[in-house]
Design a protein around this motif. Structure first.
Motif, short mmCIF file in Angstrom:
data_model
loop_
_atom_site.label_atom_id
_atom_site.label_comp_id
_atom_site.label_asym_id
_atom_site.label_seq_id
_atom_site.Cartn_x
_atom_site.Cartn_y
_atom_site.Cartn_z
N LEU A 18 0.84 -1.20 0.00
CA LEU A 18 0.00 0.00 0.00
C LEU A 18 0.88 1.26 0.00
CD1 LEU A 18 -3.04 0.19 -0.08
CD2 LEU A 18 -3.04 0.49 2.40
N ILE A 21 2.08 3.32 -5.45
CA ILE A 21 1.30 2.72 -6.54
C ILE A 21 0.02 2.07 -6.00
CG2 ILE A 21 1.32 0.97 -8.38
CD1 ILE A 21 3.05 3.44 -9.00
N ARG A 43 3.25 -4.59 5.03
CA ARG A 43 4.07 -5.24 6.06
C ARG A 43 3.74 -4.66 7.43
NH1 ARG A 43 9.90 -4.30 3.73
NH2 ARG A 43 8.91 -2.28 3.77
N SER A 44 3.67 -3.34 7.48
CA SER A 44 3.57 -2.72 8.81
C SER A 44 2.14 -2.31 9.13
CB SER A 44 4.47 -1.49 8.86
OG SER A 44 4.00 -0.54 7.94
N THR A 47 1.22 1.40 8.26
CA THR A 47 0.75 1.69 6.90
C THR A 47 -0.73 1.37 6.77
OG1 THR A 47 2.92 1.26 5.94
CG2 THR A 47 1.05 1.03 4.45
N MET A 78 3.84 -4.39 -4.24
CA MET A 78 4.97 -4.29 -3.31
C MET A 78 6.25 -4.42 -4.15
SD MET A 78 3.70 -7.31 -3.81
CE MET A 78 4.61 -8.47 -4.79
N SER A 105 7.92 -3.21 -11.92
CA SER A 105 8.61 -2.49 -12.98
C SER A 105 9.40 -3.40 -13.91
CB SER A 105 9.57 -1.47 -12.36
OG SER A 105 8.85 -0.64 -11.49
N GLY A 138 5.22 5.41 -0.23
CA GLY A 138 4.36 5.35 0.96
C GLY A 138 2.91 5.66 0.64
P1 NAP Z 1 6.36 1.95 -2.01
O1 NAP Z 1 5.71 3.28 -2.04
O2 NAP Z 1 7.71 1.85 -1.42
O3 NAP Z 1 5.39 0.96 -1.31
C1 NAP Z 1 5.66 -0.40 -1.16
C2 NAP Z 1 4.56 -1.04 -0.36
O4 NAP Z 1 4.79 -2.44 -0.38
C3 NAP Z 1 4.52 -0.60 1.07
O5 NAP Z 1 3.20 -0.45 1.50
C4 NAP Z 1 5.17 -1.77 1.81
O6 NAP Z 1 4.65 -1.94 3.10
C5 NAP Z 1 4.73 -2.91 0.95
N1 NAP Z 1 5.62 -4.07 1.09
C6 NAP Z 1 6.95 -4.11 0.99
N2 NAP Z 1 7.39 -5.37 1.12
C7 NAP Z 1 6.30 -6.13 1.32
C8 NAP Z 1 6.08 -7.49 1.52
N3 NAP Z 1 7.10 -8.36 1.55
N4 NAP Z 1 4.82 -7.93 1.68
C9 NAP Z 1 3.78 -7.07 1.66
N5 NAP Z 1 3.93 -5.76 1.45
C10 NAP Z 1 5.16 -5.30 1.29
O7 NAP Z 1 6.50 1.33 -3.46
P2 NAP Z 1 5.78 1.77 -4.80
O8 NAP Z 1 6.53 2.92 -5.34
O9 NAP Z 1 4.35 1.88 -4.58
O10 NAP Z 1 6.11 0.53 -5.74
C11 NAP Z 1 5.36 -0.66 -5.68
C12 NAP Z 1 5.58 -1.49 -6.94
O11 NAP Z 1 5.21 -0.71 -8.05
C13 NAP Z 1 6.99 -1.93 -7.16
O12 NAP Z 1 7.00 -3.25 -7.64
C14 NAP Z 1 7.51 -1.03 -8.23
O13 NAP Z 1 8.43 -1.72 -9.05
C15 NAP Z 1 6.25 -0.70 -9.00
N6 NAP Z 1 6.26 0.61 -9.64
C16 NAP Z 1 6.69 1.71 -8.97
C17 NAP Z 1 6.66 2.94 -9.60
C18 NAP Z 1 7.13 4.18 -8.92
O14 NAP Z 1 7.38 5.19 -9.58
N7 NAP Z 1 7.29 4.18 -7.64
C19 NAP Z 1 6.15 3.03 -10.89
C20 NAP Z 1 5.68 1.91 -11.51
C21 NAP Z 1 5.73 0.70 -10.88
P3 NAP Z 1 5.11 -1.03 4.32
O15 NAP Z 1 4.50 0.32 4.06
O16 NAP Z 1 4.46 -1.68 5.44
O17 NAP Z 1 6.58 -1.02 4.32
#
Ligand code: NAP
Length: 752
Positions: A18, A21, A43-44, A47, A78, A105, A138
């Motif tokens: 969460l 994205i 995870r947490s 969140t 995630m 990604s 986040g």
């Molecule tokens: P983010 O803001 O860092 O959020 C990651 C989320 O995943 C957090 O809520 C985290 O929980 C949760 N998480 C991490 N490890 C986990 C696990 N083992 N089991 C369950 N939940 C878990 O990341 P994001 O930017 O949204 O990216 C998420 C995905 O989208 C990635 O695969 C990334 O490659 C893809 N993506 C990202 C972007 C971008 O620009 N950021 C663009 C396109 C695609 P906590 O909050 O509890 O730590």
């Protein structure tokens, strides 16, 4: 009630991860009412609590096995490194119809993870990747509009359920995204270059700078460039660690290619090799401009006329009286093309001024950049071409795309037929229909190897042959483009002769002479000996007489007027408009006549004159073919009848110029009759100020008609509206402002 997505409303969607994205996806689902319940997993606990507090999710669930039970759709958002573990955890609890999709990604690794967990990729598993996001992360960072107007790439593998793919597509589209399909390997290769490599470089640059002793100063005084370039180094390290590992091969390939090019650029800087440096910078700048067009969601090299047409521009003209002042109208298009072509194969640096920055000439410019020529500009009509000599062109990295420019394609076909590499020339849809057999046939007689599409249409696949033989070619049609094509090929052959059935424009011959090449012209026969070296020169491109013609007529028909048109090209194959107007009594003086790059140029001083109607000599028709619409306006202001014959070609220009002009003149109170090959106009020039009544004229999208009726306002009794004027921008982008400058009371109105 949630919206129906492909036949069924979604009652439960589970979002695992969460962050930016996942929470944006949840917000989008809520905003567009796409499901009943959103269950969030992270995870947490903090969140999840925040997700509930913000109203992003309806239910929080840390236990994934419980969360996914009874779900219509599970969205994995995630870090991708966790994909396999999470798929294994949820696999036993997924329902038969539960769709699983993700946002990772990298796609190859996600597909492999699914295979390992399920044995084969389940039919309801539709991998995806939204090309949207930021360096923020986040649950707070998400927004419901994150995906609006962004692309989402889906990479379903064979055997997938079409219904599942359509459901996922429908969800993204409901959030305003544009969905495209791709195979996972292609996705990973493209993203390695466009996203993963830039992130790697940004992290590395900031790290290098941070280790520097002076790092505090560096960051304190960091200029915009450093901030722009390194913004993405603020992205989440875990996510990017996962991405680089998951897309290792493609990222390394892109990195190696980049490292090689960087080493070359380093060498150029070290040795002060300006040409190599400028080569990289100008190519990159031009490419970046193309990318900006794509990024702003406009078609690649979209045709200006098409976009302008959508705009529905009308000209509104108040009666004017007098024009005065001096003008330098836009540069000649034919000469602009040739300045780039000859400058590129010359020895030395060619400085060009007055280059017409229209799409066609820009297509030629880009083609030579792709052929390895360093070209600076254009900046306000100034271009510098670093010539590579007759044998210095290099194979382009891909096909040469020439947009809508038939001139570029025909002239380049001749030049490229003689190189030691192969190349394919392509263009837009309308260019693809234009006949290229007229150049391919004689080039083949010279030994060229050219494959065309059906009926001789583009693309042209040219297998270079550096040993062409000269020919003597009587052209079946009077075409300056065919003649120019053969002369350019002839630069690489022994002796080439072209015989014209009727005189055509001779800009190529003149400019070749300007570059020091001897070209023999006897009557209808042009001969060129190959192997001559072109010497770079300066070219001040003459103003286009076809554009100047509107102001020549304006200065003539408006009372008490005097206008100076500077640096106009007066090539004898183009000056019919001056000859015809002079026969009618116009007062046009050619001042300061000179030669520029082999072309005759003069400043034209035009004063008001009382005109008389004439029978236009047929011999002058081909020399004024583009200028007749405005000559008809002059004829309406003349005393007595003016008759044009032998001009059937006018009926098949951008519009049926005879009929459209006759209709327009009649609607403004002029006695005009179209004939099969011309027009009869009974001029009203009885000394009255007002020749034209007020009225509305349809230009049928023909730029020359629109500009001609604008000039008519100088002798009208009331407001004239000219409809459909958007195309004026293609040939004479500054027409409205130039017309206003000399006193024509014109405004352009977007009526959409
Ligand atoms: P983010 O803001 O860092 O959020 C990651 C989320 O995943 C957090 O809520 C985290 O929980 C949760 N998480 C991490 N490890 C986990 C696990 N083992 N089991 C369950 N939940 C878990 O990341 P994001 O930017 O949204 O990216 C998420 C995905 O989208 C990635 O695969 C990334 O490659 C893809 N993506 C990202 C972007 C971008 O620009 N950021 C663009 C396109 C695609 P906590 O909050 O509890 O730590």
């Amino acid at each position: 009630m949630p919206k129906v997505v492909l036949g069924r409303p979604l009652s439960k969607v589970v979002i695992i991860g969460l962050g930016l994205i996942g929470s944006s996806f949840a917000r989008g689902l809520k905003k567009w009412g796409l499901c009943e319940e959103i269950v969030g997993c992270a995870r947490s606990s903090s969140t999840l609590e925040k997700g509930l507090d913000l109203g992003v999710i309806d239910t929080a669930e840390k236990d994934l096995s419980l969360a996914v039970q009874g779900a219509d759709l599970v969205f994995l958002s995630m870090p991708i490194g966790a994909t396999e573990k999470i798929l294994s955890t949820i696999a036993p609890y997924l329902g038969e119809n539960t769709i699983v999709t993700d946002a990772g990604s990298v796609k190859g690794c996600v597909v492999e993870a699914a295979k390992r967990v399920f044995g084969e990729v389940p039919e309801n598993f539709i991998p995806g990747h939204p090309i949207a996001g930021s360096e923020k992360s986040g649950v707070d960072a998400g927004t419901s509009g994150l995906f609006l107007h962004h692309k989402v790439i889906l990479t379903p593998v064979s055997g997938h359920s079409p219904e599942a793919a359509l459901t996922v597509t429908a969800l993204w589209e409901a959030m305003g995204a544009n969905v495209i399909l791709m195979d996972p390997g292609t996705h990973d290769k493209i993203l390695a270059a466009t996203s993963h490599l830039p992130h790697l470089l940004a992290y590395s640059l900031v790290d290098t700078m941070a280790k520097d002793d002076e790092s505090l100063d560096i960051f304190r005084y960091a200029a915009g460039g450093f901030r722009d370039f390194t913004r993405i180094a603020a992205s989440d390290p875990t996510m990017w660690h996962d991405i680089f590992l998951a897309n290792r091969a493609a990222t390394l390939e892109a990195l190696d290619e980049f490292t090689e090019d960087l080493a070359l650029l380093r060498k150029a800087v070290d040795t002060g090799n300006s040409q190599d440096m400028l080569g990289v910078f100008t190519r990159a700048q031009a490419a970046r401009e193309h990318f900006s067009t794509i990024l702003s969601q406009r078609a690649y090299l979209e045709k200006m006329s098409e976009s302008m047409n959508e705009k529905q521009i009308e000209f509104i003209l108040q009666p004017g009286s007098k024009v005065s002042g001096k003008l330098r109208v836009t540069g000649d298009k034919s000469i602009s093309h040739r300045s780039i072509i000859l400058g590129s194969i010359a020895e030395g640096e060619t400085d060009i001024e007055g280059f017409l920055e229209g799409e066609d000439a820009l297509a030629t410019l880009q083609a030579f950049r792709d052929l390895g020529v360093v070209i600076e500009g254009p900046h306000q009509g100034r271009v510098k071409v670093y010539g590579v000599g007759l044998h210095g062109l290099k194979a382009p990295p891909g096909d040469l795309y020439l947009g809508n420019s038939g001139t570029s394609m025909r002239l380049l076909a001749g030049l490229l037929a003689a190189q030691d590499f192969s190349v394919t020339l392509t263009g837009d849809k309308s260019l693809t229909k234009r006949p290229m057999g007229r150049v391919a046939t004689p080039l083949r007689l010279m030994g060229a190897q050219i494959d065309t599409g059906q009926d001789g249409s583009p693309p042209l696949a040219i297998k270079g042959n550096p040993s062409l033989s000269g020919i003597e070619y009587p052209m079946p049609m009077a075409s300056a483009q065919v003649k120019s094509c053969l002369l350019l090929a002839g630069l690489y052959a022994d002796s080439t002769t072209v015989i014209e059935p009727a005189p055509t424009r001779d800009h190529t011959e003149r400019m070749l002479r300007g570059f020091g090449v001897s070209v023999d012209q006897r009557g209808d026969t042009v001969t060129l000996q190959g192997g001559q070296t072109l010497k770079a020169c300066s070219i001040d491109i003459p103003a286009d007489i076809s554009s100047a013609a509107f102001f020549i007529v304006a200065g003539t028909i408006a009372k008490d007027s005097e206008i100076l048109l500077e640096h106009v090209g007066v090539n004898p194959t183009r000056t019919g408009v001056i000859d015809i107007l002079r026969l009618m009594g116009a007062n046009i003086s050619l001042l300061n006549e000179r030669q520029v790059g082999g072309e005759p140029v003069a400043d034209l001083l035009v004063k008001s004159a009382d005109l008389k109607g004439i029978d236009i000599p047929e011999a002058l028709v081909p020399l004024a073919i583009d200028e007749f619409p405005v000559i008809f306006v002059a004829a309406a202001c003349a005393q007595g009848p003016t008759c044009l014959r032998g001009a059937e070609e006018l009926r098949v220009k951008e519009s049926d110029r005879i009929q459209v002009m006759a209709d327009g003149l009649v609607s403004l109170g002029v006695d005009a009759q179209a004939t099969p090959d011309g027009i009869l106009i009974n001029g009203k020039g009885d000394g009255q100020a007002n020749v034209f009544t007020e009225g509305t004229v349809e230009s049928h999208g023909d730029h020359r008609i629109a500009m001609s009726f604008s000039v008519a306002s100088l002798r009208s009794s009331g407001e004239i509206r000219v409809l459909n004027c958007a195309n004026v921008a293609t040939s004479f982008p500054s027409f409205v402002s130039e017309a206003q400058k000399v006193g024509i009371q014109i405004i352009a109105k977007d009526v959409q």
